[in-house]
Design a protein around this motif. Sequence first.
Motif, PDB file in Angstrom:
ATOM      1  N   LEU A  62       0.834  -1.200   0.000  1.00  0.00           N
ATOM      2  CA  LEU A  62       0.000   0.000   0.000  1.00  0.00           C
ATOM      3  C   LEU A  62       0.872   1.255   0.000  1.00  0.00           C
ATOM      4  CD1 LEU A  62      -2.986   0.800   0.058  1.00  0.00           C
ATOM      5  CD2 LEU A  62      -2.867   0.808   2.556  1.00  0.00           C
ATOM      6  N   ALA A  63       1.941   1.228   0.786  1.00  0.00           N
ATOM      7  CA  ALA A  63       2.861   2.369   0.815  1.00  0.00           C
ATOM      8  C   ALA A  63       3.517   2.572  -0.553  1.00  0.00           C
ATOM      9  CB  ALA A  63       3.931   2.153   1.889  1.00  0.00           C
ATOM     10  N   ALA A  64       3.912   1.469  -1.194  1.00  0.00           N
ATOM     11  CA  ALA A  64       4.523   1.563  -2.524  1.00  0.00           C
ATOM     12  C   ALA A  64       3.531   2.107  -3.545  1.00  0.00           C
ATOM     13  CB  ALA A  64       5.032   0.187  -2.964  1.00  0.00           C
ATOM     14  N   GLN A  65       2.294   1.635  -3.472  1.00  0.00           N
ATOM     15  CA  GLN A  65       1.273   2.087  -4.415  1.00  0.00           C
ATOM     16  C   GLN A  65       1.058   3.593  -4.319  1.00  0.00           C
ATOM     17  OE1 GLN A  65      -2.581   0.361  -3.628  1.00  0.00           O
ATOM     18  NE2 GLN A  65      -3.637   1.794  -4.991  1.00  0.00           N
ATOM     19  N   HIS A  66       0.991   4.104  -3.105  1.00  0.00           N
ATOM     20  CA  HIS A  66       0.713   5.531  -2.950  1.00  0.00           C
ATOM     21  C   HIS A  66       1.950   6.394  -3.196  1.00  0.00           C
ATOM     22  CE1 HIS A  66      -3.526   5.708  -1.809  1.00  0.00           C
ATOM     23  NE2 HIS A  66      -3.323   4.445  -1.492  1.00  0.00           N
ATOM     24  N   THR A  67       3.121   5.815  -3.052  1.00  0.00           N
ATOM     25  CA  THR A  67       4.321   6.525  -3.470  1.00  0.00           C
ATOM     26  C   THR A  67       4.313   6.694  -4.991  1.00  0.00           C
ATOM     27  OG1 THR A  67       5.568   5.597  -1.609  1.00  0.00           O
ATOM     28  CG2 THR A  67       6.834   6.556  -3.397  1.00  0.00           C
ATOM     29  N   ALA A  68       3.859   5.659  -5.692  1.00  0.00           N
ATOM     30  CA  ALA A  68       3.764   5.742  -7.152  1.00  0.00           C
ATOM     31  C   ALA A  68       2.742   6.797  -7.567  1.00  0.00           C
ATOM     32  CB  ALA A  68       3.376   4.383  -7.725  1.00  0.00           C
ATOM     33  N   LEU A  69       1.604   6.852  -6.881  1.00  0.00           N
ATOM     34  CA  LEU A  69       0.581   7.854  -7.190  1.00  0.00           C
ATOM     35  C   LEU A  69       1.114   9.265  -6.949  1.00  0.00           C
ATOM     36  CD1 LEU A  69      -2.592   6.144  -5.657  1.00  0.00           C
ATOM     37  CD2 LEU A  69      -2.042   6.441  -8.091  1.00  0.00           C
ATOM     38  N   GLY A  97      -6.145   5.921   0.788  1.00  0.00           N
ATOM     39  CA  GLY A  97      -5.593   4.687   1.338  1.00  0.00           C
ATOM     40  C   GLY A  97      -5.477   4.698   2.842  1.00  0.00           C
ATOM     41  N   ALA A  98      -5.816   5.822   3.483  1.00  0.00           N
ATOM     42  CA  ALA A  98      -5.669   5.914   4.937  1.00  0.00           C
ATOM     43  C   ALA A  98      -6.552   4.892   5.645  1.00  0.00           C
ATOM     44  CB  ALA A  98      -6.010   7.323   5.404  1.00  0.00           C
ATOM     45  N   THR A  99      -7.772   4.712   5.150  1.00  0.00           N
ATOM     46  CA  THR A  99      -8.689   3.756   5.789  1.00  0.00           C
ATOM     47  C   THR A  99      -8.142   2.341   5.690  1.00  0.00           C
ATOM     48  OG1 THR A  99     -10.599   5.154   5.255  1.00  0.00           O
ATOM     49  CG2 THR A  99     -11.040   2.851   5.779  1.00  0.00           C
ATOM     50  N   ALA A 100      -7.621   1.982   4.516  1.00  0.00           N
ATOM     51  CA  ALA A 100      -7.062   0.642   4.327  1.00  0.00           C
ATOM     52  C   ALA A 100      -5.853   0.426   5.230  1.00  0.00           C
ATOM     53  CB  ALA A 100      -6.680   0.437   2.866  1.00  0.00           C
ATOM     54  N   MET A 101      -4.989   1.446   5.350  1.00  0.00           N
ATOM     55  CA  MET A 101      -3.815   1.308   6.202  1.00  0.00           C
ATOM     56  C   MET A 101      -4.213   1.198   7.669  1.00  0.00           C
ATOM     57  SD  MET A 101      -0.533   0.985   6.260  1.00  0.00           S
ATOM     58  CE  MET A 101       0.361   1.671   4.870  1.00  0.00           C
ATOM     59  N   ASP A 124       1.720   8.630   5.554  1.00  0.00           N
ATOM     60  CA  ASP A 124       1.537  10.002   6.034  1.00  0.00           C
ATOM     61  C   ASP A 124       2.327  10.979   5.160  1.00  0.00           C
ATOM     62  OD1 ASP A 124      -0.050   9.059   8.094  1.00  0.00           O
ATOM     63  OD2 ASP A 124       1.586   9.031   9.564  1.00  0.00           O
ATOM     64  N   HIS A 125       3.541  10.576   4.797  1.00  0.00           N
ATOM     65  CA  HIS A 125       4.386  11.460   3.981  1.00  0.00           C
ATOM     66  C   HIS A 125       3.864  11.589   2.555  1.00  0.00           C
ATOM     67  CE1 HIS A 125       7.348  12.189   7.054  1.00  0.00           C
ATOM     68  NE2 HIS A 125       7.523  10.898   7.251  1.00  0.00           N
ATOM     69  N   THR A 126       3.308  10.495   1.992  1.00  0.00           N
ATOM     70  CA  THR A 126       2.730  10.615   0.649  1.00  0.00           C
ATOM     71  C   THR A 126       1.503  11.529   0.682  1.00  0.00           C
ATOM     72  OG1 THR A 126       1.340   8.620   0.867  1.00  0.00           O
ATOM     73  CG2 THR A 126       3.549   8.343  -0.066  1.00  0.00           C
ATOM     74  N   ALA A 127       0.761  11.484   1.782  1.00  0.00           N
ATOM     75  CA  ALA A 127      -0.399  12.381   1.912  1.00  0.00           C
ATOM     76  C   ALA A 127       0.061  13.839   1.942  1.00  0.00           C
ATOM     77  CB  ALA A 127      -1.193  12.040   3.172  1.00  0.00           C
ATOM     78  N   ARG A 128       1.194  14.101   2.591  1.00  0.00           N
ATOM     79  CA  ARG A 128       1.727  15.472   2.620  1.00  0.00           C
ATOM     80  C   ARG A 128       2.178  15.900   1.229  1.00  0.00           C
ATOM     81  NH1 ARG A 128       4.659  13.635   7.577  1.00  0.00           N
ATOM     82  NH2 ARG A 128       3.315  14.167   9.342  1.00  0.00           N
ATOM     83  N   ILE A 129       2.776  14.982   0.485  1.00  0.00           N
ATOM     84  CA  ILE A 129       3.168  15.306  -0.893  1.00  0.00           C
ATOM     85  C   ILE A 129       1.933  15.662  -1.711  1.00  0.00           C
ATOM     86  CG2 ILE A 129       4.111  14.355  -3.044  1.00  0.00           C
ATOM     87  CD1 ILE A 129       6.035  12.697  -1.303  1.00  0.00           C
ATOM     88  N   ASP A 130       0.867  14.899  -1.545  1.00  0.00           N
ATOM     89  CA  ASP A 130      -0.368  15.185  -2.282  1.00  0.00           C
ATOM     90  C   ASP A 130      -0.882  16.583  -1.967  1.00  0.00           C
ATOM     91  OD1 ASP A 130      -0.177  12.640  -3.269  1.00  0.00           O
ATOM     92  OD2 ASP A 130      -1.661  11.778  -1.905  1.00  0.00           O
ATOM     93  N   ARG A 131      -0.820  16.976  -0.698  1.00  0.00           N
ATOM     94  CA  ARG A 131      -1.293  18.312  -0.322  1.00  0.00           C
ATOM     95  C   ARG A 131      -0.379  19.398  -0.895  1.00  0.00           C
ATOM     96  NH1 ARG A 131      -2.626  15.554   4.528  1.00  0.00           N
ATOM     97  NH2 ARG A 131      -0.712  16.185   5.588  1.00  0.00           N
TER      98      ARG A 131
END
Length: 220
Positions: A127-134, A153-157, A195-202
């Motif tokens: 899941l972490a790898a998937q969201h890093t790719a996104l 992906g926060a709910t799944a994690m 958490d860090h990928t979520a910050r990148i998204d923001r």
Amino acid sequence: MRTQFTRELVALTNDLTLMCRLTHDAAERVTEALVGADLTATYEVFALDERLQTMYSACEARTVVLLALQAPVARDLRHVVTAIQIATELSRISGLVSRVAEQVYQSHPGHVAPQTILEILAAMGRLAAQHTALSGQAVATGHQEPISEQDSGATAMDALHQQLHTVLADPTVAQPTTTAIDIALLANHLERCMDHTARIDRLIRFLDTGIPPTAQPVDS
């Protein structure tokens, strides 16, 4: 002067995109290392982290030069400031992944946990790898989908983390206290990657819309 500055921004974006790819590769390889107690994959994670940290230092230096010599304003300023923040988040993700690899290395030739727990940790790693790719796709395009249209992906994690705690509390698979702590730390490292990928998204939304990360709605 403007043409040179534009070229620098393009190069900066290309470097960030490559850093995203390296971080994604490290997250994938550490998952393989976890599942297979694979030393080769573990060493590859260390090598990827070393390469990324070198790129991070170069990216930091480049942004400082751009700020000092070009004095950008408006969107250009957002671009430069956002770039170093994204690079910092990627550096932290890579550092967390490297810590997971260190635990795999220390546990070799055994696994870091029993198979039931490994399956949960592997799912967290994927899941972490998937969201890093996104996040890498968003960095490359400079655009992030609205939160309402994007599965963070926060709910799944969270569900995986809760599942792990349930398994650790099960007396039939009870682990020594030190082992249980190590497993909990591994899970925490993988969760923090998200958490860090979520910050990148923001940050990408900030670049795209001008809305500061602190003023954006929290991902659900």
